[in-house]
Scaffold this motif. Structure first.
Motif, mmCIF file in Angstrom:
data_model
loop_
_atom_site.group_PDB
_atom_site.id
_atom_site.type_symbol
_atom_site.label_atom_id
_atom_site.label_comp_id
_atom_site.label_asym_id
_atom_site.label_seq_id
_atom_site.Cartn_x
_atom_site.Cartn_y
_atom_site.Cartn_z
ATOM 1 N N LYS A 6 0.829 -1.199 0.000
ATOM 2 C CA LYS A 6 0.000 0.000 0.000
ATOM 3 C C LYS A 6 0.867 1.253 0.000
ATOM 4 C CE LYS A 6 -3.889 2.156 0.410
ATOM 5 N NZ LYS A 6 -4.801 2.192 -0.686
ATOM 6 N N LEU A 7 0.583 2.194 -0.889
ATOM 7 C CA LEU A 7 1.259 3.484 -0.924
ATOM 8 C C LEU A 7 0.484 4.432 -0.007
ATOM 9 C CD1 LEU A 7 3.487 5.221 -2.221
ATOM 10 C CD2 LEU A 7 1.818 5.833 -3.983
ATOM 11 N N TYR A 8 1.148 4.971 1.011
ATOM 12 C CA TYR A 8 0.476 5.852 1.975
ATOM 13 C C TYR A 8 1.467 6.864 2.524
ATOM 14 C CZ TYR A 8 2.692 2.983 5.582
ATOM 15 O OH TYR A 8 3.609 2.330 6.367
ATOM 16 N N ILE A 9 0.949 7.941 3.080
ATOM 17 C CA ILE A 9 1.766 8.978 3.704
ATOM 18 C C ILE A 9 1.924 8.625 5.175
ATOM 19 C CG2 ILE A 9 1.926 11.418 4.306
ATOM 20 C CD1 ILE A 9 0.178 11.990 1.830
ATOM 21 N N ALA A 10 3.165 8.468 5.632
ATOM 22 C CA ALA A 10 3.423 8.157 7.038
ATOM 23 C C ALA A 10 3.226 9.419 7.883
ATOM 24 C CB ALA A 10 4.826 7.606 7.218
ATOM 25 N N TYR A 11 3.758 10.540 7.413
ATOM 26 C CA TYR A 11 3.511 11.826 8.064
ATOM 27 C C TYR A 11 3.809 12.944 7.074
ATOM 28 C CZ TYR A 11 8.559 11.601 8.998
ATOM 29 O OH TYR A 11 9.917 11.451 8.891
ATOM 30 N N ALA A 12 3.296 14.125 7.400
ATOM 31 C CA ALA A 12 3.473 15.282 6.524
ATOM 32 C C ALA A 12 3.587 16.537 7.384
ATOM 33 C CB ALA A 12 2.299 15.401 5.556
ATOM 34 N N TYR A 13 4.124 17.591 6.770
ATOM 35 C CA TYR A 13 4.297 18.871 7.459
ATOM 36 C C TYR A 13 3.412 19.925 6.823
ATOM 37 C CZ TYR A 13 8.446 16.525 9.203
ATOM 38 O OH TYR A 13 9.306 15.621 9.781
ATOM 39 N N ASP A 14 3.171 21.010 7.554
ATOM 40 C CA ASP A 14 2.383 22.128 7.032
ATOM 41 C C ASP A 14 2.993 22.718 5.768
ATOM 42 O OD1 ASP A 14 -0.020 22.623 8.200
ATOM 43 O OD2 ASP A 14 0.728 24.006 9.713
ATOM 44 N N THR A 15 4.285 22.564 5.589
ATOM 45 C CA THR A 15 4.963 23.111 4.413
ATOM 46 C C THR A 15 4.656 22.325 3.143
ATOM 47 O OG1 THR A 15 6.907 21.745 4.815
ATOM 48 C CG2 THR A 15 6.888 23.933 5.837
ATOM 49 N N GLY A 16 4.037 21.153 3.289
ATOM 50 C CA GLY A 16 3.717 20.317 2.141
ATOM 51 C C GLY A 16 4.663 19.142 1.972
ATOM 52 N N ALA A 17 5.762 19.131 2.727
ATOM 53 C CA ALA A 17 6.696 18.003 2.658
ATOM 54 C C ALA A 17 6.040 16.770 3.280
ATOM 55 C CB ALA A 17 7.985 18.352 3.394
ATOM 56 N N THR A 18 6.214 15.629 2.652
ATOM 57 C CA THR A 18 5.624 14.389 3.163
ATOM 58 C C THR A 18 6.678 13.283 3.196
ATOM 59 O OG1 THR A 18 4.939 13.664 0.967
ATOM 60 C CG2 THR A 18 3.329 14.913 2.246
ATOM 61 N N ARG A 19 6.417 12.306 4.025
ATOM 62 C CA ARG A 19 7.248 11.096 4.060
ATOM 63 C C ARG A 19 6.332 9.915 3.805
ATOM 64 N NH1 ARG A 19 8.417 6.239 5.974
ATOM 65 N NH2 ARG A 19 10.556 5.695 6.361
ATOM 66 N N LEU A 20 6.613 9.177 2.751
ATOM 67 C CA LEU A 20 5.799 8.012 2.427
ATOM 68 C C LEU A 20 6.108 6.873 3.385
ATOM 69 C CD1 LEU A 20 5.983 8.009 -1.464
ATOM 70 C CD2 LEU A 20 4.138 8.855 -0.005
ATOM 71 N N GLY A 21 5.118 6.022 3.611
ATOM 72 C CA GLY A 21 5.312 4.840 4.431
ATOM 73 C C GLY A 21 6.177 3.822 3.711
ATOM 74 N N ASP A 22 6.705 2.877 4.450
ATOM 75 C CA ASP A 22 7.579 1.860 3.870
ATOM 76 C C ASP A 22 6.820 0.983 2.876
ATOM 77 O OD1 ASP A 22 9.726 2.712 5.398
ATOM 78 O OD2 ASP A 22 9.239 1.355 7.045
ATOM 79 N N PRO A 23 7.459 0.633 1.756
ATOM 80 C CA PRO A 23 6.826 -0.287 0.803
ATOM 81 C C PRO A 23 6.844 -1.712 1.357
ATOM 82 C CG PRO A 23 9.060 0.195 0.116
ATOM 83 C CD PRO A 23 8.787 1.051 1.324
ATOM 84 N N ARG A 24 6.300 -2.648 0.599
ATOM 85 C CA ARG A 24 6.337 -4.053 1.002
ATOM 86 C C ARG A 24 7.789 -4.465 1.214
ATOM 87 N NH1 ARG A 24 3.011 -7.305 -2.587
ATOM 88 N NH2 ARG A 24 4.273 -6.295 -4.155
ATOM 89 N N ASN A 25 8.041 -5.130 2.322
ATOM 90 C CA ASN A 25 9.382 -5.645 2.581
ATOM 91 C C ASN A 25 9.268 -6.919 3.383
ATOM 92 O OD1 ASN A 25 9.945 -4.787 5.593
ATOM 93 N ND2 ASN A 25 9.077 -2.973 4.608
ATOM 94 N N TRP A 26 10.307 -7.727 3.304
ATOM 95 C CA TRP A 26 10.322 -8.995 4.018
ATOM 96 C C TRP A 26 11.752 -9.292 4.448
ATOM 97 C CZ3 TRP A 26 8.796 -8.456 -1.032
ATOM 98 C CH2 TRP A 26 9.694 -8.845 -1.999
ATOM 99 N N GLY A 27 11.875 -10.247 5.348
ATOM 100 C CA GLY A 27 13.201 -10.584 5.827
ATOM 101 C C GLY A 27 13.187 -11.835 6.700
#
Length: 104
Positions: A76-97
């Motif tokens: 799932k593509l999603y925003i983990a968090y964002a700032y009032d300035t418009g900068a965003t950090r996307l959540g981690d993609p699918r991963n395994w280990g």
């Protein structure tokens, strides 16, 4: 405001003989749904609700454990968090280990 609902469905299975015991462990951790979110005071930077699915399976003995795991299995593509300035950090993609533990 976002609403987080979490469901965890663990299951442990014991297999082995009387001298050696091994435990097959399987766990499905489902974060079922995170509701709609707004990332600024004006409520203009919006994200719709989404769901994430995580799982792990492995074998554990008295001093050794090996676990295979996956996170965000639906990729799932999603925003983990964002700032009032418009900068965003996307959540981690699918991963395994693999996680290996040894106790002494």
């Amino acid at each position: 405001m976002a609403l987080l609902q979490e469901t965890i469905m663990p299951a442990d299975y014991i297999a082995g003989n009387f001298k050696r015991r091994h435990r097959l462990t399987e766990r499905i951790d489902m974060i079922m749904h995170l509701g709609e979110q707004y990332f600024d005071l004006a409520n203009s930077n919006r994200q719709a609700g989404y769901s994430l699915y995580n799982a792990r399976v492995g074998v554990a003995a008295s001093t050794f454990e090996i676990m295979f795991w996956g996170r965000n299995l639906g990729d799932k593509l999603y925003i983990a968090y964002a700032y009032d300035t418009g900068a965003t950090r996307l959540g981690d993609p699918r991963n395994w280990g693999v996680t290996v533990r040894k106790s002494f």
